[in-house]
Design a protein around this motif. Structure first.
Motif, mmCIF file in Angstrom:
data_model
loop_
_atom_site.group_PDB
_atom_site.id
_atom_site.type_symbol
_atom_site.label_atom_id
_atom_site.label_comp_id
_atom_site.label_asym_id
_atom_site.label_seq_id
_atom_site.Cartn_x
_atom_site.Cartn_y
_atom_site.Cartn_z
ATOM 1 N N HIS A 17 51.845 37.297 33.158
ATOM 2 C CA HIS A 17 50.879 38.391 33.084
ATOM 3 C C HIS A 17 51.246 39.286 31.907
ATOM 4 O O HIS A 17 52.413 39.558 31.648
ATOM 5 C CB HIS A 17 50.921 39.222 34.369
ATOM 6 C CG HIS A 17 50.044 38.687 35.448
ATOM 7 N ND1 HIS A 17 48.689 38.860 35.448
ATOM 8 C CD2 HIS A 17 50.336 37.976 36.566
ATOM 9 C CE1 HIS A 17 48.177 38.288 36.523
ATOM 10 N NE2 HIS A 17 49.153 37.742 37.205
ATOM 11 N N LEU A 19 50.285 43.007 30.963
ATOM 12 C CA LEU A 19 49.606 44.189 31.454
ATOM 13 C C LEU A 19 49.094 45.055 30.317
ATOM 14 O O LEU A 19 49.759 45.220 29.301
ATOM 15 C CB LEU A 19 50.543 45.015 32.341
ATOM 16 C CG LEU A 19 51.109 44.300 33.572
ATOM 17 C CD1 LEU A 19 52.012 45.243 34.354
ATOM 18 C CD2 LEU A 19 49.995 43.764 34.457
ATOM 19 N N THR A 50 47.802 35.807 31.086
ATOM 20 C CA THR A 50 46.754 36.524 31.800
ATOM 21 C C THR A 50 46.767 37.978 31.363
ATOM 22 O O THR A 50 47.786 38.662 31.502
ATOM 23 C CB THR A 50 46.968 36.446 33.322
ATOM 24 O OG1 THR A 50 46.852 35.090 33.748
ATOM 25 C CG2 THR A 50 45.940 37.291 34.060
ATOM 26 N N THR A 52 45.757 41.502 32.191
ATOM 27 C CA THR A 52 45.354 42.315 33.338
ATOM 28 C C THR A 52 45.260 43.768 32.906
ATOM 29 O O THR A 52 46.214 44.325 32.371
ATOM 30 C CB THR A 52 46.370 42.184 34.489
ATOM 31 O OG1 THR A 52 46.432 40.813 34.918
ATOM 32 C CG2 THR A 52 45.988 43.060 35.662
ATOM 33 N N ARG A 114 41.526 39.119 33.181
ATOM 34 C CA ARG A 114 41.615 39.558 34.586
ATOM 35 C C ARG A 114 41.218 41.038 34.699
ATOM 36 O O ARG A 114 42.063 41.915 34.890
ATOM 37 C CB ARG A 114 43.044 39.330 35.089
ATOM 38 C CG ARG A 114 43.222 39.359 36.602
ATOM 39 C CD ARG A 114 44.646 38.932 36.922
ATOM 40 N NE ARG A 114 44.870 38.734 38.330
ATOM 41 C CZ ARG A 114 45.633 39.518 39.092
ATOM 42 N NH1 ARG A 114 46.233 40.582 38.579
ATOM 43 N NH2 ARG A 114 45.806 39.246 40.372
ATOM 44 N N ASP A 215 40.979 36.325 42.647
ATOM 45 C CA ASP A 215 42.378 36.601 42.983
ATOM 46 C C ASP A 215 42.458 37.577 44.149
ATOM 47 O O ASP A 215 42.112 38.754 44.009
ATOM 48 C CB ASP A 215 43.105 37.192 41.767
ATOM 49 C CG ASP A 215 42.993 36.301 40.533
ATOM 50 O OD1 ASP A 215 42.835 35.080 40.707
ATOM 51 O OD2 ASP A 215 43.050 36.823 39.409
ATOM 52 N N ASP A 239 47.592 36.669 45.087
ATOM 53 C CA ASP A 239 48.591 37.672 44.726
ATOM 54 C C ASP A 239 49.444 37.913 45.965
ATOM 55 O O ASP A 239 49.054 38.673 46.858
ATOM 56 C CB ASP A 239 47.913 38.964 44.273
ATOM 57 C CG ASP A 239 47.092 38.774 43.002
ATOM 58 O OD1 ASP A 239 47.169 37.677 42.423
ATOM 59 O OD2 ASP A 239 46.401 39.718 42.604
#
Length: 268
Positions: A17, A19, A50, A52, A114, A215, A239
């Motif tokens: 991920h 962020l 990903t 996010t 995401r 998700d 998750d």
């Protein structure tokens, strides 16, 4: 990392991920620090990334539940308008997302977009920035848990609502050739709205040609068995947030790899 199944075969994804600046300690996606971090991930063998990030819910919470204002979606950071879902100064702009996605593709990384929605502490009675940082305020999973049928329709289909937000990101994902898009992140109450989600996913497929994920959280429990529209998406996202150190004596020091692997087994 992550994985999945295609054609009956388990597929390991060496993923991470990444962020956005909505999360404390993170940088803007188009900053030199973020771009260098992305290169470091690729150099370490990561194959999937990903992104996010958060936009926010302009609503207040009362004994009657969430109450929404009305207004257009705002596709760039700025002051909070009267819209339902909005981007603030901590949300990435379309330009920032376009920059980081292009950088990821230049490093041969598979990209999952995401988009996440959170209730902002400013719109939650009795919640402050400090209590929000400590997890003491209502979270995204509670959004809509007391909604009426009409409120759910407004949330998914109303001007400036969640549907507009997801479709905006679906169009961006298509323009930037993202391979994967998530249509929901830990929205427990919303994910119980099967028909609304099926309608939204069908609208997304008219815009985005890549893989569609959903998700959920609350595993094991509501996630994944409480979600009834899995057949409408291409992959189940879980998750889990497993508490891997429960049952390990604190005086033993750091848990071993073997202990962590054993603790993770019920979640696989």
């Amino acid at each position: 990392g992550g994985g999945g199944q295609r054609g009956g075969q388990r597929v390991l994804q060496k993923g991470m991920h990444f962020l956005g600046k909505s999360f404390e300690g993170s940088y803007a996606y188009d900053s030199p620090q973020a771009l260098q971090s992305l290169k470091n991930m690729a150099d370490a063998g990561v194959t999937h990334v990903t992104f996010t990030f958060c936009w926010y819910l302009n609503a207040t919470r009362s004994q009657q539940g969430w109450r929404f204002a009305t207004g257009p979606i705002v596709p760039v950071p700025g002051p909070a308008p009267s819209g339902v879902i909005y981007a603030n100064a901590s949300s990435p702009s379309d330009a920032e997302l376009t920059t980081i996605i292009a950088a990821a593709h230049s490093l041969n990384l598979t990209v999952k977009l995401r988009p996440t929605v959170d209730p902002h502490y400013e719109f939650i009675a009795g919640c402050t920035e400090e209590t929000a940082d400590k997890g003491g305020c209502a979270g995204r999973g509670e959004i809509g848990h007391t909604f009426s049928s009409q409120q759910w329709t407004d949330f998914f289909e109303g001007r400036g609502g969640y549907g507009d937000y997801v479709l905006h990101m679906a169009a961006l994902a298509e323009r930037t050739r993202c391979e994967i898009l998530s249509v929901g992140v830990e929205l427990t109450a919303a994910m119980a709205q099967e028909q609304h989600y099926r309608t939204l996913i069908a609208r997304v497929r008219q815009v985005f040609t890549g893989e569609i994920h959903n998700d959920c959280s609350g595993f094991p429990g509501f996630c994944p068995t409480g979600v009834k529209f899995w057949d409408a998406v291409d992959a189940i996202g879980i998750d889990a947030y497993p508490a891997l150190t429960h049952g390990i004596a604190k005086d033993n020091g750091n848990p071993s790899v073997e202990q962590l692997v054993e603790a993770f087994q019920p979640f696989i």
